[in-house]
Structure formats: C-alpha cells, structure tokens
Scaffold this motif. Structure first.
Motif, mmCIF file in Angstrom:
data_model
loop_
_atom_site.group_PDB
_atom_site.id
_atom_site.type_symbol
_atom_site.label_atom_id
_atom_site.label_comp_id
_atom_site.label_asym_id
_atom_site.label_seq_id
_atom_site.Cartn_x
_atom_site.Cartn_y
_atom_site.Cartn_z
ATOM 1 N N ILE A 68 0.710 -1.221 0.095
ATOM 2 C CA ILE A 68 0.060 0.075 0.053
ATOM 3 C C ILE A 68 0.797 0.899 0.067
ATOM 4 O O ILE A 68 1.912 1.345 0.917
ATOM 5 N N THR A 69 0.255 2.034 -1.195
ATOM 6 C CA THR A 69 1.524 3.141 -1.327
ATOM 7 C C THR A 69 0.914 4.527 -1.071
ATOM 8 O O THR A 69 -0.319 4.738 -1.403
ATOM 9 N N LEU A 70 0.670 5.111 0.089
ATOM 10 C CA LEU A 70 -0.098 6.455 0.421
ATOM 11 C C LEU A 70 0.917 7.827 -0.766
ATOM 12 O O LEU A 70 2.011 8.198 -0.548
ATOM 13 N N PRO A 71 -0.274 8.310 -1.209
ATOM 14 C CA PRO A 71 0.211 9.913 -1.824
ATOM 15 C C PRO A 71 1.185 10.609 -1.348
ATOM 16 O O PRO A 71 1.535 10.750 -0.262
ATOM 17 N N ALA A 72 2.776 10.876 -1.540
ATOM 18 C CA ALA A 72 3.457 11.353 -1.841
ATOM 19 C C ALA A 72 2.920 13.043 -1.220
ATOM 20 O O ALA A 72 3.537 13.510 -0.037
ATOM 21 N N ALA A 73 1.902 13.228 -1.697
ATOM 22 C CA ALA A 73 1.342 15.248 -1.551
ATOM 23 C C ALA A 73 0.269 15.036 -0.593
ATOM 24 O O ALA A 73 0.728 15.927 0.377
ATOM 25 N N TYR A 74 0.148 13.926 0.395
ATOM 26 C CA TYR A 74 -0.211 13.877 1.176
ATOM 27 C C TYR A 74 0.275 13.762 2.943
ATOM 28 O O TYR A 74 -0.301 12.963 3.468
ATOM 29 N N THR A 75 1.799 12.810 2.561
ATOM 30 C CA THR A 75 2.220 12.668 3.583
ATOM 31 C C THR A 75 3.793 13.470 3.262
ATOM 32 O O THR A 75 4.880 12.757 4.388
ATOM 33 N N SER A 76 3.567 14.486 2.554
ATOM 34 C CA SER A 76 5.088 16.005 3.141
ATOM 35 C C SER A 76 4.137 17.156 3.437
ATOM 36 O O SER A 76 3.104 16.900 2.822
ATOM 37 N N SER A 77 5.454 17.779 3.776
ATOM 38 C CA SER A 77 4.521 19.257 3.843
ATOM 39 C C SER A 77 5.141 19.774 2.886
ATOM 40 O O SER A 77 5.958 19.541 1.885
ATOM 41 N N PRO A 78 4.472 21.154 2.706
ATOM 42 C CA PRO A 78 4.384 21.679 1.596
ATOM 43 C C PRO A 78 6.559 22.110 1.407
ATOM 44 O O PRO A 78 6.695 22.365 -0.116
ATOM 45 N N LEU A 79 7.112 22.121 2.143
ATOM 46 C CA LEU A 79 8.608 22.633 2.070
ATOM 47 C C LEU A 79 9.174 20.913 1.173
ATOM 48 O O LEU A 79 10.095 21.352 0.803
ATOM 49 N N ASP A 80 8.135 19.866 1.481
ATOM 50 C CA ASP A 80 9.567 19.282 0.804
ATOM 51 C C ASP A 80 8.320 19.097 -0.214
ATOM 52 O O ASP A 80 9.013 17.594 -0.534
ATOM 53 N N GLY A 81 7.739 19.086 -1.112
ATOM 54 C CA GLY A 81 7.307 19.199 -2.585
ATOM 55 C C GLY A 81 5.622 18.590 -1.955
ATOM 56 O O GLY A 81 4.980 18.389 -2.777
ATOM 57 N N GLY A 82 5.386 18.913 -1.004
ATOM 58 C CA GLY A 82 3.720 17.336 -0.721
ATOM 59 C C GLY A 82 2.494 19.341 -0.174
ATOM 60 O O GLY A 82 2.832 19.674 -0.941
ATOM 61 N N ILE A 83 1.210 18.735 -0.230
ATOM 62 C CA ILE A 83 0.815 19.793 0.279
ATOM 63 C C ILE A 83 0.308 20.093 1.427
ATOM 64 O O ILE A 83 0.479 20.733 2.966
ATOM 65 N N MET A 84 0.563 18.372 2.513
ATOM 66 C CA MET A 84 0.485 18.396 3.822
ATOM 67 C C MET A 84 0.693 17.136 4.649
ATOM 68 O O MET A 84 0.261 16.099 3.962
ATOM 69 N N ALA B 230 -0.065 19.195 15.354
ATOM 70 C CA ALA B 230 -0.983 19.429 14.523
ATOM 71 C C ALA B 230 -0.248 19.609 12.940
ATOM 72 O O ALA B 230 -0.207 19.604 12.190
ATOM 73 N N LEU B 231 -0.653 21.430 13.106
ATOM 74 C CA LEU B 231 0.091 22.323 12.186
ATOM 75 C C LEU B 231 1.633 22.081 11.824
ATOM 76 O O LEU B 231 1.853 21.906 10.687
ATOM 77 N N ILE B 232 2.511 21.769 13.053
ATOM 78 C CA ILE B 232 3.265 21.971 12.616
ATOM 79 C C ILE B 232 3.823 20.600 11.928
ATOM 80 O O ILE B 232 5.043 20.103 11.028
ATOM 81 N N GLY B 233 2.849 19.329 12.761
ATOM 82 C CA GLY B 233 3.220 18.032 11.580
ATOM 83 C C GLY B 233 2.954 17.849 10.375
ATOM 84 O O GLY B 233 3.979 17.628 9.510
ATOM 85 N N ALA B 234 1.935 18.482 10.130
ATOM 86 C CA ALA B 234 1.236 18.600 8.994
ATOM 87 C C ALA B 234 2.131 19.065 7.867
ATOM 88 O O ALA B 234 1.826 18.810 6.673
ATOM 89 N N PHE B 235 2.664 20.960 8.129
ATOM 90 C CA PHE B 235 3.061 21.262 7.396
ATOM 91 C C PHE B 235 4.748 22.378 7.127
ATOM 92 O O PHE B 235 5.541 22.577 5.896
ATOM 93 N N LEU B 236 5.091 21.107 8.218
ATOM 94 C CA LEU B 236 6.408 21.872 8.505
ATOM 95 C C LEU B 236 7.606 20.202 8.312
ATOM 96 O O LEU B 236 7.243 19.140 8.980
ATOM 97 N N PRO B 237 9.191 20.854 8.013
ATOM 98 C CA PRO B 237 9.306 19.212 7.074
ATOM 99 C C PRO B 237 10.077 18.923 9.050
ATOM 100 O O PRO B 237 10.919 19.416 9.786
ATOM 101 N N ILE B 238 10.734 16.990 9.102
ATOM 102 C CA ILE B 238 10.949 17.670 10.555
ATOM 103 C C ILE B 238 12.567 18.149 10.411
ATOM 104 O O ILE B 238 13.100 18.084 11.749
ATOM 105 N N GLY B 239 13.745 18.410 9.930
ATOM 106 C CA GLY B 239 14.560 19.070 10.043
ATOM 107 C C GLY B 239 14.786 19.963 10.659
ATOM 108 O O GLY B 239 15.511 20.466 11.444
ATOM 109 N N LEU B 240 13.972 20.891 10.243
ATOM 110 C CA LEU B 240 13.204 22.365 11.103
ATOM 111 C C LEU B 240 12.672 22.032 11.981
ATOM 112 O O LEU B 240 13.447 22.907 13.107
ATOM 113 N N VAL B 241 12.126 21.353 12.371
ATOM 114 C CA VAL B 241 11.175 21.055 13.972
ATOM 115 C C VAL B 241 12.096 20.506 14.603
ATOM 116 O O VAL B 241 11.707 20.932 15.911
#
Length: 489
Positions: free
Chosen positions: A144-160, A366-377
């Motif tokens: 099962i592959t989750l859509p990359a757009a919904y498993t990555s932050s905008p700064l990592d090329g995703g949506i959330m 939830a907002l941090i997890g959804a919209f920021l990359p792990i390296g930044l936080v």
C-alpha cells in the motif's frame, strides 16, 4: 508574604505547598510508581532508539555511539537526581518552571516554561512526522503506497502531512478523556514497544560481526562528544514525570523512584541496542531513518523487521502522548500564576483535565506535523531542554541555602557537586550543538521576553497577590469561577 521584586520576584515555597494558598485542587491523584516509570520510558524510548542511533553512528561517532549514549545518559542521570530532590520536595504540575519560580524568580521561570515549549511541542511535532514516515514504510511493505502529496510538508514538495496531523488529533482526544485513561493506554503502548526492542536484542545478538566494531572511534573523541550532543534528544522527556506531580498518589515517595527508574531502564536499553546495531551493520551504512529495521532486513529476517516497525510506531506514539501531556501541565501551571491567559487554567468539571490546554496544544502540534519538515522542527528541542537542566540545577543549590528547612523526602547526595557537574556537562553539550541552533534559540528567547513583558509581567498573580492586575483590574469572583479550574473538592 509575596515579595514583589519586579521581574526577579519569587514565588514562596509555602504558596506552592499549601493547597489553599495555591488553590490547586482539581487535578485527580491517580498515578503510582509504575505509571510514572511507564510515563518516563514512554517519553524517552522512541525517536532515539529507532532513528538517532543509526544517524549518530554514521555521521558522528561510528561504533563509539555507544559511548555517546553513555555520556548523554550520565548527564541526564545527574539532572534526574536533581529533579528527583526538587520533585519530591515541591510536587507541582509545573516541574522545572515551578522549581525556577521559587528559586530564581519570575522572569527565569517564564523563560524556562517558554523554552520547555521547544522540548515538548516542537519535539512532538517532529515525532509526529517520524510516525507518519514509519507508517508509510510499513504500509509500503504490505503493498500500500500513500500519496506523497499527503505525506509530506509543502517545504518537502507535498501539500500536507495528513497522517502526522491525524495521530496528533487522536492523541489529543485520549489526553482530554482523563489522566488515568492516558496512563493505562501509555502502559499498554510501552509494553508493546519494549517487546519489539526485546525481539531486536534477542535476534540481533546472534548476527553480530565483531569486525563491524572496527575502528571503534573513527571520528575520534570529538565525534563521540558531538554524537552525545545529538543523541541527547533521545533522553528528552524524562522530566515529564515531574510534570505529573499533582496527579501522583504519593509524590514524595514515587516521583524520585519514577524519575530514576526511567533513566536507568532507558540508558541500559540505548547502550545495548547501539552495541548490537553497530555490530550487525557497518556504521557507514546506518544513515537511515529506520536503522533497526534496516539491520534486521540485512540479517535476512524480514518478518522481524516488520514487527520492529510496528514497535517503532508504538514507541513514537507513546513519546507523542507523553510530550503533549507534559506540555499541557506546564501551561496549566503557568496560567494558574496568571502568566498565561485563564483559558489555560480551566479544568473540565467532569473529566478533571485541562481541556483547552490539550486542544490548543494538539492543534499547534498538528499544524507543525502537517506543514513543516522534520529537520526544521527537530533541531531546536535539545537546546530548550539543556537550558532547563542548567536552571533547575542552579535552583536546587539556591533552595538548599534559602530554604534549608524544606522537607526533602529524597535528598540529593554530594551537594553541590552533582548540580555543578550537571551544569558543566549540560553546557558543554549545548556548546556542541550547531551554531544555527543557537541563533534560532536567541530569536525564540527574544520572542518569549516580548510576550512576558506585554502580558505575564502585568498580570502575574505573584506580582498582584490581591487579584489586581489582570487586564488592569480586579477579576470578579463570578468570572474566576467561570475561567479557572474547579477548586475545593
């Protein structure tokens, strides 16, 4: 009598210990030493053992990461002893924040509480992102592959990052339902996590190649020290035990035991796993977000890799649970002193939990997890904790002089040697963090000072013992009943 000394005014220890003066009844004491140890292990064993072990070995210390964990463990252990004395003597939900308030004054206490946001909320955001990553890997192994757009932050090329936000919201709902429910769930999660680690140790020990431990210190002692500064993130969270003080049935006895047991269990597990991991796989091949699962795959045990991935998910879940729980209790304590708005001090009349604290914290994480990359936080969490350890150690020494008659059920040995060693080692690790982390820390402190001077200083209950000063005037009794936690019973 409360002394108003401007930003240096202190809160009398008597005000914290007297439930009538502190008006702190409302939180329900339900926790014992097993709950506290599970709470601490739940906070500590997670990201460090499942992620940082490989990264620190590959990039900083090689097989010497074993010594990095020992050095960090010694530093955290010394700090734990200091926490144990203060938590037993001053059992308050505020933990390091309250310890600083009674020993060093209001401005220092505020900054400690402000910096603990870095430890709990920012770290929780990083953990939620890691949780999402492990979930994606586990589902991928099942086809099962989750859509990359919904498993990555905008700064990592995703949506959330949807999974990161969802797990935070689920944990928030669990915390709101009550401390005992959270503690029971945490014990179950911790048991599953320890079982997965035990499986790795049992299987991994059979696949050790001593040649992988050579050279032991490829980056020298400097690498070991840099590694210790990085893996200190692994020990973040044991002080969450102290934040539960007002919900412990016998805090004077159980808080020191819970804190010390947490560090003992965690340090042993970290050292053993680091030794087996670097013995199974050459350290140069461990620069991955899932080193434990990777090692088992390379050993030809894919089923165990899948099981350990599930254990990693449970481990990160427990870290998330305890981090958000600890932050809610610190906000509760700060609001009780009127350094934060009264909404953070309100307890639900039936659930007896600080509901709005938990909801607001859950939304931010939830907002941090959804919209920021792990390296930044993730990189800011260490420095917030290290600064708190320094302040708590100073506070312990000051209270020995200013309050020698304070009842100390657990008395720190070798005073002042242990607090001084804690300060020296903690400061040394902090100085080994990247320079950019320090720049961001200074900016964070500046923002905190602005918030304190514009709100906390004017409204502080310590500075306005008669109840005057909130938004420039007296709060009517009816309003306090509406906005403050239920008192009395």
């Amino acid at each position: 009598m409360i002394k108003t000394l401007g930003i240096l005014r202190k809160k009398p220890v008597e005000a914290v210990l007297d439930p009538e003066k502190e008006n702190k009844s409302g939180l329900v004491p339900t926790l014992g030493v097993l709950d506290l140890t599970a709470l601490g292990v739940g906070a500590v064993i997670g990201t460090g053992i499942f992620v940082l072990t490989g990264v620190a070995a590959a990039n900083y210390a090689g097989p010497g990461v074993i010594f990095s964990f020992i050095l960090s463990g010694i530093t955290a252990g010394l700090a734990a002893l200091v926490y144990a004395e203060l938590a037993a003597a001053i059992p308050s939900a505020g933990s390091a924040y309250t310890f600083a308030y009674v020993s060093l004054g209001e401005i220092v206490a505020w900054l400690v509480g402000w910096n603990l946001i870095l430890e709990y909320m920012v770290a929780a955001g990083a953990v939620s992102i890691g949780w999402s990553s492990y979930l994606g890997d586990l589902l991928k192994s099942l086809g099962i592959t989750l859509p990359a757009a919904y498993t990555s932050s905008p700064l990592d090329g995703g949506i959330m990052n949807v999974p990161a936000a969802l797990i935070v919201l689920l944990i928030t709902a669990l915390i709101v339902t009550g401390t005992q429910h959270s503690a029971t769930a945490n014990k179950i999660i911790v048991a599953g996590k320890l079982a997965a680690i035990g499986l790795f140790i049992a299987l991994g020990a059979r696949h050790i190649d001593p040649a992988n431990w050579q050279p032991v210190l490829p980056y020298g002692m400097a690498g070991v020290i840099h590694g210790a500064a990085i893996v200190f993130f692994a020990y973040i969270g044991f002080d969450a035990v102290a934040t539960a003080a007002e919900e412990v049935k016998n805090p004077q006895r159980d808080l020191p035991r819970g804190i010390i047991w947490t560090l003992a269990v965690s340090t042993i597990l970290y050292v053993v796993v680091a030794a087996i991991l670097t013995g199974m796989v050459k350290y140069t091949e461990l620069n991955t977000a899932s080193p434990v699962a990777t090692a088992l795959l390379r050993a030809g045990i894919p089923w165990a890799s899948a099981v350990v991935s599930v254990g990693a998910l449970t481990g990160l879940t427990s870290v998330l649970l305890v981090s958000m729980y600890g932050q809610s209790r610190i906000f509760f304590a700060m609001a009780r002193d009127d350094l934060l708005p009264p909404i953070f001090d309100w307890l639900h009349p039936r659930l007896r939990t600080p509901v709005w604290d938990s909801v607001i914290i859950g939304a931010i994480v939830a907002l941090i997890g959804a919209f920021l990359p792990i390296g930044l936080v993730a990189e800011m969490a260490n420095i917030g904790t290290l600064s708190a350890f320094i302040v708590v150690s100073l506070g312990a020494m000051i209270l020995r002089r200013t309050n020698p008659g304070l009842q100390r059920p657990f008395r720190l040995p070798l005073m002042p040697l242990i607090p001084v060693l804690t300060i020296v080692l903690t400061a040394y690790l902090a100085l080994n963090l990247p320079p950019l982390t320090w720049v961001r820390f200074v900016v964070w402190i500046a923002i905190g000072l602005i918030v304190y001077l514009t709100y906390g200083y004017r409204n502080s209950r310590t500075g306005n013992p008669s109840g005057m000063g909130y938004r420039g005037g007296h709060i009517p009794v009816q309003a306090r009943k509406l906005y403050r936690s239920p008192r009395g019973k």
